[in-house]
Design an enzyme around this catalytic site. Structure first.
Site, PDB file in Angstrom:
ATOM      1  NE  ARG A 293      -3.279   0.242   3.106  1.00 29.13           N
ATOM      2  CZ  ARG A 293      -4.496   0.687   2.845  1.00 29.13           C
ATOM      3  NH1 ARG A 293      -5.295  -0.009   2.066  1.00 29.13           N
ATOM      4  NH2 ARG A 293      -4.938   1.817   3.366  1.00 29.13           N
TER       5      ARG A 293
ATOM      6  NE  ARG B 154       6.246   9.090  -4.305  1.00 26.83           N
ATOM      7  CZ  ARG B 154       5.499   9.477  -3.300  1.00 26.83           C
ATOM      8  NH1 ARG B 154       6.025  10.135  -2.292  1.00 26.83           N
ATOM      9  NH2 ARG B 154       4.223   9.207  -3.308  1.00 26.83           N
TER      10      ARG B 154
ATOM     11  NE  ARG C  88      -4.733  -6.071  15.516  1.00 28.71           N
ATOM     12  CZ  ARG C  88      -4.336  -6.375  16.748  1.00 28.71           C
ATOM     13  NH1 ARG C  88      -4.836  -7.415  17.408  1.00 28.71           N
ATOM     14  NH2 ARG C  88      -3.437  -5.616  17.349  1.00 28.71           N
TER      15      ARG C  88
ATOM     16  NE  ARG D  57      -3.187   5.394  12.093  1.00 22.30           N
ATOM     17  CZ  ARG D  57      -3.543   4.966  10.902  1.00 22.30           C
ATOM     18  NH1 ARG D  57      -2.809   5.250   9.853  1.00 22.30           N
ATOM     19  NH2 ARG D  57      -4.636   4.262  10.707  1.00 22.30           N
TER      20      ARG D  57
ATOM     21  CD  GLU E 271      -5.579   4.787  14.396  1.00 22.23           C
ATOM     22  OE1 GLU E 271      -5.622   5.991  14.049  1.00 22.23           O
ATOM     23  OE2 GLU E 271      -5.417   3.867  13.591  1.00 22.23           O
TER      24      GLU E 271
ATOM     25  CE1 TYR F  94      -6.384  -1.143   5.329  1.00 22.60           C
ATOM     26  CE2 TYR F  94      -4.606  -2.702   4.904  1.00 22.60           C
ATOM     27  CZ  TYR F  94      -5.059  -1.526   5.454  1.00 22.60           C
ATOM     28  OH  TYR F  94      -4.177  -0.722   6.133  1.00 22.60           O
TER      29      TYR F  94
ATOM     30  CG  ASP G 264      -7.683   3.239   1.111  1.00 21.39           C
ATOM     31  OD1 ASP G 264      -7.723   3.160   2.345  1.00 21.39           O
ATOM     32  OD2 ASP G 264      -6.634   3.156   0.443  1.00 21.39           O
TER      33      ASP G 264
HETATM   34  P1  FAD Z   1     -18.379   1.565   7.571  1.00 21.81           P
HETATM   35  O1  FAD Z   1     -17.911   2.953   7.577  1.00 21.81           O
HETATM   36  O2  FAD Z   1     -17.829   0.618   8.584  1.00 21.81           O
HETATM   37  O3  FAD Z   1     -19.966   1.593   7.680  1.00 21.81           O
HETATM   38  C1  FAD Z   1     -20.724   0.483   8.052  1.00 21.81           C
HETATM   39  C2  FAD Z   1     -21.854   0.990   8.927  1.00 21.81           C
HETATM   40  O4  FAD Z   1     -22.742  -0.103   9.192  1.00 21.81           O
HETATM   41  C3  FAD Z   1     -21.364   1.491  10.277  1.00 21.81           C
HETATM   42  O5  FAD Z   1     -21.860   2.790  10.512  1.00 21.81           O
HETATM   43  C4  FAD Z   1     -21.933   0.480  11.270  1.00 21.81           C
HETATM   44  O6  FAD Z   1     -22.298   1.063  12.505  1.00 21.81           O
HETATM   45  C5  FAD Z   1     -23.147  -0.035  10.516  1.00 21.81           C
HETATM   46  N1  FAD Z   1     -23.531  -1.375  10.935  1.00 21.81           N
HETATM   47  C6  FAD Z   1     -22.745  -2.478  10.969  1.00 21.81           C
HETATM   48  N2  FAD Z   1     -23.449  -3.519  11.423  1.00 21.81           N
HETATM   49  C7  FAD Z   1     -24.691  -3.078  11.676  1.00 21.81           C
HETATM   50  C8  FAD Z   1     -25.860  -3.676  12.200  1.00 21.81           C
HETATM   51  N3  FAD Z   1     -25.859  -4.966  12.567  1.00 21.81           N
HETATM   52  N4  FAD Z   1     -26.978  -2.938  12.343  1.00 21.81           N
HETATM   53  C9  FAD Z   1     -26.971  -1.615  12.011  1.00 21.81           C
HETATM   54  N5  FAD Z   1     -25.894  -0.994  11.518  1.00 21.81           N
HETATM   55  C10 FAD Z   1     -24.762  -1.713  11.363  1.00 21.81           C
HETATM   56  N6  FAD Z   1      -9.845   5.262   3.711  1.00 21.81           N
HETATM   57  C11 FAD Z   1      -9.251   6.198   2.921  1.00 21.81           C
HETATM   58  O7  FAD Z   1      -9.599   6.303   1.742  1.00 21.81           O
HETATM   59  N7  FAD Z   1      -8.295   7.024   3.428  1.00 21.81           N
HETATM   60  C12 FAD Z   1      -7.886   6.973   4.734  1.00 21.81           C
HETATM   61  O8  FAD Z   1      -7.015   7.758   5.155  1.00 21.81           O
HETATM   62  C13 FAD Z   1      -8.490   5.994   5.578  1.00 21.81           C
HETATM   63  N8  FAD Z   1      -8.116   5.880   6.871  1.00 21.81           N
HETATM   64  C14 FAD Z   1      -8.717   4.965   7.675  1.00 21.81           C
HETATM   65  C15 FAD Z   1      -8.334   4.892   9.007  1.00 21.81           C
HETATM   66  C16 FAD Z   1      -8.921   3.972   9.860  1.00 21.81           C
HETATM   67  C17 FAD Z   1      -8.507   3.901  11.296  1.00 21.81           C
HETATM   68  C18 FAD Z   1      -9.926   3.098   9.358  1.00 21.81           C
HETATM   69  C19 FAD Z   1     -10.580   2.080  10.262  1.00 21.81           C
HETATM   70  C20 FAD Z   1     -10.321   3.158   8.024  1.00 21.81           C
HETATM   71  C21 FAD Z   1      -9.716   4.084   7.171  1.00 21.81           C
HETATM   72  N9  FAD Z   1     -10.107   4.208   5.827  1.00 21.81           N
HETATM   73  C22 FAD Z   1      -9.492   5.137   5.018  1.00 21.81           C
HETATM   74  C23 FAD Z   1     -11.128   3.316   5.230  1.00 21.81           C
HETATM   75  C24 FAD Z   1     -12.548   3.891   5.296  1.00 21.81           C
HETATM   76  O9  FAD Z   1     -12.898   4.136   6.637  1.00 21.81           O
HETATM   77  C25 FAD Z   1     -13.504   2.871   4.693  1.00 21.81           C
HETATM   78  O10 FAD Z   1     -13.134   2.550   3.384  1.00 21.81           O
HETATM   79  C26 FAD Z   1     -14.971   3.322   4.642  1.00 21.81           C
HETATM   80  O11 FAD Z   1     -15.346   4.074   5.756  1.00 21.81           O
HETATM   81  C27 FAD Z   1     -15.835   2.089   4.551  1.00 21.81           C
HETATM   82  O12 FAD Z   1     -17.203   2.419   4.414  1.00 21.81           O
HETATM   83  P2  FAD Z   1     -18.274   1.272   4.632  1.00 21.81           P
HETATM   84  O13 FAD Z   1     -19.598   1.890   4.365  1.00 21.81           O
HETATM   85  O14 FAD Z   1     -17.885   0.065   3.908  1.00 21.81           O
HETATM   86  O15 FAD Z   1     -18.126   0.837   6.181  1.00 21.81           O
HETATM   87  N1  UDP Z   2       3.277   0.578   7.977  1.00 19.29           N
HETATM   88  C1  UDP Z   2       4.446   0.501   8.689  1.00 19.29           C
HETATM   89  N2  UDP Z   2       4.978   1.628   9.235  1.00 19.29           N
HETATM   90  C2  UDP Z   2       4.389   2.823   9.122  1.00 19.29           C
HETATM   91  C3  UDP Z   2       3.179   2.914   8.378  1.00 19.29           C
HETATM   92  C4  UDP Z   2       2.645   1.772   7.827  1.00 19.29           C
HETATM   93  O1  UDP Z   2       5.002  -0.577   8.827  1.00 19.29           O
HETATM   94  O2  UDP Z   2       4.908   3.818   9.651  1.00 19.29           O
HETATM   95  C5  UDP Z   2       2.734  -0.668   7.399  1.00 19.29           C
HETATM   96  C6  UDP Z   2       1.805  -1.376   8.385  1.00 19.29           C
HETATM   97  O3  UDP Z   2       1.922  -2.758   8.212  1.00 19.29           O
HETATM   98  C7  UDP Z   2       0.448  -0.898   7.958  1.00 19.29           C
HETATM   99  C8  UDP Z   2       0.615  -0.868   6.440  1.00 19.29           C
HETATM  100  O4  UDP Z   2       1.960  -0.400   6.251  1.00 19.29           O
HETATM  101  O5  UDP Z   2      -0.591  -1.769   8.371  1.00 19.29           O
HETATM  102  C9  UDP Z   2      -0.354   0.014   5.686  1.00 19.29           C
HETATM  103  O6  UDP Z   2      -0.259   1.331   6.162  1.00 19.29           O
HETATM  104  P1  UDP Z   2      -1.404   2.385   5.947  1.00 19.29           P
HETATM  105  O7  UDP Z   2      -0.913   3.707   6.390  1.00 19.29           O
HETATM  106  O8  UDP Z   2      -1.915   2.246   4.567  1.00 19.29           O
HETATM  107  O9  UDP Z   2      -2.490   1.859   6.999  1.00 19.29           O
HETATM  108  P2  UDP Z   2      -3.942   2.403   7.389  1.00 19.29           P
HETATM  109  O10 UDP Z   2      -3.942   3.882   7.175  1.00 19.29           O
HETATM  110  O11 UDP Z   2      -4.892   1.671   6.550  1.00 19.29           O
HETATM  111  O12 UDP Z   2      -4.060   2.040   8.824  1.00 19.29           O
END
Ligand code: FAD
Ligand code: UDP
Length: 370
Positions: free
Chosen positions: A175, A179, A252, A283, A303, A351, A353
């Site tokens: 991911r 560079r 996780r 982080r 986090e 996984y 985005d």
């Molecule tokens: P979700 O956002 O999980 O929505 C599912 C919804 O369903 C939730 O609101 C939940 O409460 C509801 N639900 C589940 N089960 C039930 C139930 N039984 N009854 C009623 N409601 C229910 N993406 C990026 O592009 N850039 C980023 O920088 C980025 N950073 C991230 C950082 C973190 C820590 C995490 C966890 C994710 C990150 N993502 C990022 C990914 C992004 O959050 C997801 O791609 C996106 O939010 C997924 O949308 P979704 O609708 O699939 O799921």
């Molecule tokens: N990762 C790492 N060191 C860092 C940042 C990321 O080893 O400082 C690795 C780690 O395994 C992580 C993966 O790269 O799960 C993907 O990172 P990303 O930032 O895409 O994770 P997310 O934002 O989805 O948590």
């Protein structure tokens, strides 16, 4: 479609997938009901405004995509700022630039030219004797060598995933860009930014003309809810949907610790990764820096990764072979359900985005209304 049910679509989950589907179906004249077990819309992209700072309640979210259509799609709801993600790694007090680039290599080895950096990595890759990387550890060493692996990857990865890097799939580390230029942009995509006013504003716009009911867990009212919609759109956990009949998929989870600090600038960057094994969090996010805020106070979020157990929020699918095989069995069940659409990160155990979730939702919409 018949008219015996109150809604054309019952959509479970007010996250990005559910909201995009609801928006598009409503536009096509369909009647939708969106439910969510949380007390707010937006799922994991939810942001909350506290004293002018949009707090990313479920971790740092930076929108990025290479796809102009998807970029235009999100920009129809809100304007985006020019934020470029460039996280900093803190390894036991040593600071490095991410993603792995000439700034990182220079700080670590004193190398100046791309050629010197490549030679250094080549030496370390050869010394480790990896020809065909089969897991995250081997993939990482093969990409950036053992020094970077030990300082910037191993500890962070093992905290994040709770598993040895040798037991994790190599795609996770791919991911991140590697560079040989002095460029700290975390993403290679053409378009990147943070929605002005926060992500919640996007979801509010999408759901403006849609009926939404919050604080409802589908599984607690399944029989009556299933009667409401001609079709279901399910964005929760696929294994839970099928009563865990083949076993439990692993996820996780995370604990977010938000702190309001009486200072203007805590860490000088939106995202700082703690890449040693000992610091219990992966982080710290300082939210104001996503939007160049100049408030007098600041809000930070630590986090902490944890192993998911029933009742926790499942943030990341653990896409190793064992879980992917189990998911396939659930997918076979899902494919037999002609009136249920499964989508999003949890129902497809991917996984994903944000841009990928939106693309997947738009594809489902296209199939549904062709
Ligand atoms: P979700 O956002 O999980 O929505 C599912 C919804 O369903 C939730 O609101 C939940 O409460 C509801 N639900 C589940 N089960 C039930 C139930 N039984 N009854 C009623 N409601 C229910 N993406 C990026 O592009 N850039 C980023 O920088 C980025 N950073 C991230 C950082 C973190 C820590 C995490 C966890 C994710 C990150 N993502 C990022 C990914 C992004 O959050 C997801 O791609 C996106 O939010 C997924 O949308 P979704 O609708 O699939 O799921
Ligand atoms: N990762 C790492 N060191 C860092 C940042 C990321 O080893 O400082 C690795 C780690 O395994 C992580 C993966 O790269 O799960 C993907 O990172 P990303 O930032 O895409 O994770 P997310 O934002 O989805 O948590």
């Amino acid at each position: 479609m018949g008219n015996s049910k109150k809604y054309d679509y019952l959509i479970i989950g007010a996250g990005l997938f559910g909201a995009v589907f609801a928006y598009e179906a409503t536009k096509k004249g369909k009647k939708c009901l969106v439910i969510d077990k949380r007390e707010h819309i937006g799922g994991n992209v939810y942001t909350e405004n506290t004293d002018g700072i949009n707090v990313h309640k479920y971790g740092a979210h930076i929108f990025h995509t290479n796809n102009k259509e998807l970029w235009d799609y999100v920009n129809q709801f809100v304007e985006f700022n020019r934020y470029t993600n460039s996280p900093i790694a803190n390894y036991k007090g040593e600071i490095y630039n991410l993603p792995f680039n000439m700034n990182t290599f220079n700080k670590l080895w004193g190398v100046i030219t791309p050629q010197e950096a490549k030679e250094k990595i080549e030496q370390q890759r050869n010394a480790a004797g990896i020809a065909d990387p089969e897991n995250l550890e081997e993939q990482a060493i093969s990409l950036v060598g053992t020094d970077i692996y030990e300082k910037l990857i191993k500890g962070y990865t093992e905290k994040q995933w709770g598993r040895a890097a040798t037991d994790l799939p190599s795609f996770i580390i791919k991911r991140l860009p590697v560079r040989f230029t002095y460029d700290n942009n975390y993403f290679n995509d053409k378009y990147q930014g943070i929605p002005i006013g926060g992500y919640t504003a996007i979801i509010e716009k999408m759901l403006e003309n849609v009926e939404v009911r919050l604080n409802i867990d589908f599984f607690q009212h399944r029989a009556e809810l299933e009667q409401l919609g001609e079709k279901l759109v399910f964005t929760g956990m696929i294994d839970e949907f099928f009563n865990y009949q083949y076993g439990v998929l692993e996820y996780r989870s995370l604990v977010f610790e938000h702190e309001y600090l009486d200072k203007a600038n805590f860490q000088g960057n939106a995202v700082v990764n703690y890449t040693d094994r000992e610091t219990p969090y992966t982080r710290i996010i300082e939210h104001k820096h996503f939007e160049f805020g100049n408030q007098e106070k600041t809000i930070i979020t630590k986090e902490y990764p944890t192993e998911w157990k029933k009742g926790d929020e499942p943030y990341y699918p653990v896409n190793n072979n064992k879980n992917n095989e189990l998911y396939k069995k659930y997918k076979e069940l899902a494919d037999k359900e002609k009136n249920i659409i499964f989508g999003g990160r949890l129902a497809t155990y991917k996984y994903y985005d944000m841009h990928q979730v939106i693309a997947a939702a738009l594809k489902k919409v296209e199939e549904e209304f062709k």
